[in-house]
Design a protein around this motif. Structure first.
Motif, PDB file in Angstrom:
ATOM      1  N   PHE A  86      14.163 -11.717   4.600  1.00 22.15           N
ATOM      2  CA  PHE A  86      13.589 -12.948   4.442  1.00 22.15           C
ATOM      3  C   PHE A  86      14.715 -13.848   3.727  1.00 22.15           C
ATOM      4  N   GLY A  87      15.776 -13.253   3.150  1.00 21.51           N
ATOM      5  CA  GLY A  87      16.591 -13.898   2.375  1.00 21.51           C
ATOM      6  C   GLY A  87      15.939 -14.491   1.296  1.00 21.51           C
ATOM      7  N   VAL A  88      14.954 -13.616   0.587  1.00 23.44           N
ATOM      8  CA  VAL A  88      14.038 -14.156  -0.488  1.00 23.44           C
ATOM      9  C   VAL A  88      14.580 -13.106  -1.587  1.00 23.44           C
ATOM     10  N   ARG A  89      14.669 -13.541  -2.835  1.00 27.48           N
ATOM     11  CA  ARG A  89      15.127 -13.084  -3.921  1.00 27.48           C
ATOM     12  C   ARG A  89      13.880 -12.819  -4.999  1.00 27.48           C
ATOM     13  N   LEU A  90      13.494 -11.584  -5.241  1.00 25.03           N
ATOM     14  CA  LEU A  90      12.539 -11.102  -6.099  1.00 25.03           C
ATOM     15  C   LEU A  90      12.816 -10.254  -7.223  1.00 25.03           C
ATOM     16  N   ASN A  91      12.325 -10.682  -8.493  1.00 26.76           N
ATOM     17  CA  ASN A  91      12.579  -9.702  -9.654  1.00 26.76           C
ATOM     18  C   ASN A  91      11.581  -8.662  -9.464  1.00 26.76           C
ATOM     19  N   PRO A  92      12.178  -7.453  -9.235  1.00 27.79           N
ATOM     20  CA  PRO A  92      11.345  -6.361  -9.189  1.00 27.79           C
ATOM     21  C   PRO A  92      10.187  -5.958 -10.449  1.00 27.79           C
ATOM     22  N   ASP A  93      10.564  -6.452 -11.590  1.00 25.94           N
ATOM     23  CA  ASP A  93       9.929  -6.295 -12.720  1.00 25.94           C
ATOM     24  C   ASP A  93       8.656  -7.310 -12.796  1.00 25.94           C
ATOM     25  N   THR A  94       8.801  -8.380 -12.480  1.00 30.19           N
ATOM     26  CA  THR A  94       7.755  -9.503 -12.614  1.00 30.19           C
ATOM     27  C   THR A  94       7.197 -10.030 -11.446  1.00 30.19           C
ATOM     28  N   GLU A  95       7.927  -9.765 -10.069  1.00 26.25           N
ATOM     29  CA  GLU A  95       7.313 -10.545  -8.992  1.00 26.25           C
ATOM     30  C   GLU A  95       7.247  -9.466  -7.674  1.00 26.25           C
ATOM     31  N   VAL A  96       6.921  -8.169  -8.043  1.00 21.53           N
ATOM     32  CA  VAL A  96       6.747  -7.133  -7.113  1.00 21.53           C
ATOM     33  C   VAL A  96       5.684  -6.135  -7.736  1.00 21.53           C
ATOM     34  N   ILE A  97       4.665  -6.093  -7.107  1.00 20.21           N
ATOM     35  CA  ILE A  97       3.680  -4.910  -7.664  1.00 20.21           C
ATOM     36  C   ILE A  97       3.162  -4.215  -6.166  1.00 20.21           C
ATOM     37  N   ALA A  98       3.548  -2.649  -6.244  1.00 22.08           N
ATOM     38  CA  ALA A  98       3.209  -1.793  -5.190  1.00 22.08           C
ATOM     39  C   ALA A  98       1.625  -1.448  -5.335  1.00 22.08           C
ATOM     40  N   THR A  99       1.280  -1.631  -4.428  1.00 23.77           N
ATOM     41  CA  THR A  99      -0.503  -1.299  -4.254  1.00 23.77           C
ATOM     42  C   THR A  99      -0.737  -0.184  -3.318  1.00 23.77           C
ATOM     43  N   LEU A 100      -2.136   0.127  -3.263  1.00 25.44           N
ATOM     44  CA  LEU A 100      -2.431   1.461  -2.524  1.00 25.44           C
ATOM     45  C   LEU A 100      -2.829   0.828  -1.300  1.00 25.44           C
ATOM     46  N   GLY A 101      -1.888   0.376  -0.264  1.00 24.54           N
ATOM     47  CA  GLY A 101      -2.102  -0.379   0.957  1.00 24.54           C
ATOM     48  C   GLY A 101      -2.315  -1.884   0.685  1.00 24.54           C
ATOM     49  N   SER A 102      -2.261  -2.659   1.772  1.00 23.38           N
ATOM     50  CA  SER A 102      -2.378  -4.108   1.431  1.00 23.38           C
ATOM     51  C   SER A 102      -3.804  -4.328   1.419  1.00 23.38           C
ATOM     52  N   LYS A 103      -4.879  -3.617   1.727  1.00 22.16           N
ATOM     53  CA  LYS A 103      -6.061  -3.941   1.597  1.00 22.16           C
ATOM     54  C   LYS A 103      -6.554  -3.884   0.129  1.00 22.16           C
TER      55      LYS A 103
END
Length: 406
Positions: A86-103
């Motif tokens: 998408f050309g979107v820059r994200l900070n993996p420390d503050t802008e990304v959370i891994a979840t147990l599926g999207s639900k």
């Protein structure tokens, strides 16, 4: 005396469960059911992803607790995907959370954002967790009819004026489950402008971002300038890599919302099994030809479904994306409604679909058809449907007699 549990009382009976029970009963009798009812990918997870899981699982330390918001390697891989796609820059420390599926990500977002009585704007029809995640968190859902994305968005301003308290969250989901509707970047620009005007947070669910056809990749709301001020996006590896049972999703975007989700999750889980997270990072970082193959399989099934059902007498619009077709109930059964049509279809033709009413009141008149059977089975289903439609009067007559006798 058996107590009534407050949160359970707020959840209606699961409409789709009625069809599921009927399906299970027929299968127990040995009936072969061609099952388009559940969006459960039937393709194998690509081998290189499985191999990485096995390799990592052999580490003696692999069985220890993991990280609630996801290991850093996975969060970096998720940020890398957003940058490439998408050309979107994200900070993996503050802008990304891994979840147990999207639900799970969506449901815990609702827990993080909702105070009792908060009003949430939700499209109807919609995937059930979009409404009931917030209901379980104590929120109140303001359903807006969504015959099209534009119609949904056009109802927001009136809903803001007519709701008390004013709504606090706007839910978007394109490509849509169940309707397969898609939007372009201009739609998201309008949505962001509208949300900022009305002081709304936005949750955008794009779990089907990679299951698209006709060379038209769906955009991300985070591509809009300033979207990260108010929005997060929920995404998933389930459909993209045929990893539904692995339960790997992500919530990305606004750092304040991500922080709130991380705080909630820290009390609830220790993250997915570490080898699963390592394998998920391999999926995102590795060769993507497997994604092209999965997408091509769904496209072939879509084309087979539309063409074969048309020959059978059932016109199903060709979905531009997702693993579903949103099909109007055939004319002969329109008066019977989606639920009775679905029950008769499985009883008389051995074909299972999901009645549209299970996705909200405005889903009446439609059924959701999952692209989860191979082409041979789809053609067999079409042959069964052809006979079913040819005998519609007789089938409906028997059904009405049965209902009258009850």
């Amino acid at each position: 005396m058996t107590p009534e549990f407050h949160r359970i009382k707020r959840l209606p009976p699961y409409v789709l469960e009625e069809v599921n029970r009927l399906k299970a009963g027929l299968r127990a009798k040995g009936v072969d059911i061609i099952d388009f009812g559940m969006g459960n990918p039937d393709m194998p997870t690509p081998q290189h992803i499985v191999d990485k899981l096995i390799e990592t699982a052999k580490d003696p330390k692999a069985g220890r607790y993991s990280a609630s918001k996801g290991i850093i390697g996975l969060r970096r891989a998720m940020a890398g995907y957003y940058d490439r796609r998408f050309g979107v820059r994200l900070n993996p420390d503050t802008e990304v959370i891994a979840t147990l599926g999207s639900k799970e990500g969506f449901a815990n977002l609702a827990q993080a954002l909702t105070a009792p009585g908060d009003v949430i704007l939700c499209p109807n029809p919609a995937y059930p967790i979009h409404a009931y995640g917030f209901i379980m968190a104590g929120g109140v859902i303001r359903h807006l009819p969504a015959p099209s994305p534009e119609a949904y968005l056009s109802g927001v301003s009136a809903a803001m004026r007519q709701s008390s308290p004013a709504p606090s969250v706007l839910i978007l989901s394109y490509p849509s489950n169940p309707t397969a509707q898609c939007v372009d970047l201009d739609f998201y620009k309008d949505a962001v402008a509208l949300a900022k005007k009305h002081d709304l947070l936005v949750i955008s669910d794009i779990a089907y971002s990679e299951i698209y056809f006709d060379d038209n990749p769906p955009p991300s709301i985070l591509q809009v300038e300033g979207a990260k001020d108010i929005a997060v996006e929920v995404n998933s590896l389930s459909k993209t890599y045929a990893m539904a049972g692995w339960r790997v999703g992500m919530v990305v975007g606004n750092p304040r919302i991500c922080s709130a989700l991380a705080r909630v999750k820290s009390y609830l889980d220790y993250g997915a099994y570490t080898p699963i997270q390592v394998a998920a990072a391999t999926a995102l970082n590795g060769p993507q030809d497997c994604v092209d193959e999965i997408r091509a399989t769904y496209k072939s099934r879509r084309d087979t479904l539309v063409e074969s059902m048309k020959r059978a007498g059932w016109d199903i619009p060709s979905p531009p994306a997702s693993m579903f077709a949103w099909a109007p109930v055939p004319e002969q059964f329109k008066a019977a409604g989606a639920m009775l049509f679905s029950k008769l279809l499985i009883e008389e033709a051995g074909v299972a679909v999901a009645p549209g009413i299970g996705f909200g009141e405005y889903g009446e008149g439609f059924v959701r058809v999952g692209l989860v059977e191979n082409e041979h089975r789809i053609r067999q289903a079409a042959r069964n449907v052809k006979k079913f439609l040819a005998n519609a009067d007789e089938i409906l007559g028997r059904a009405h007699n049965t209902l009258a006798a009850q």
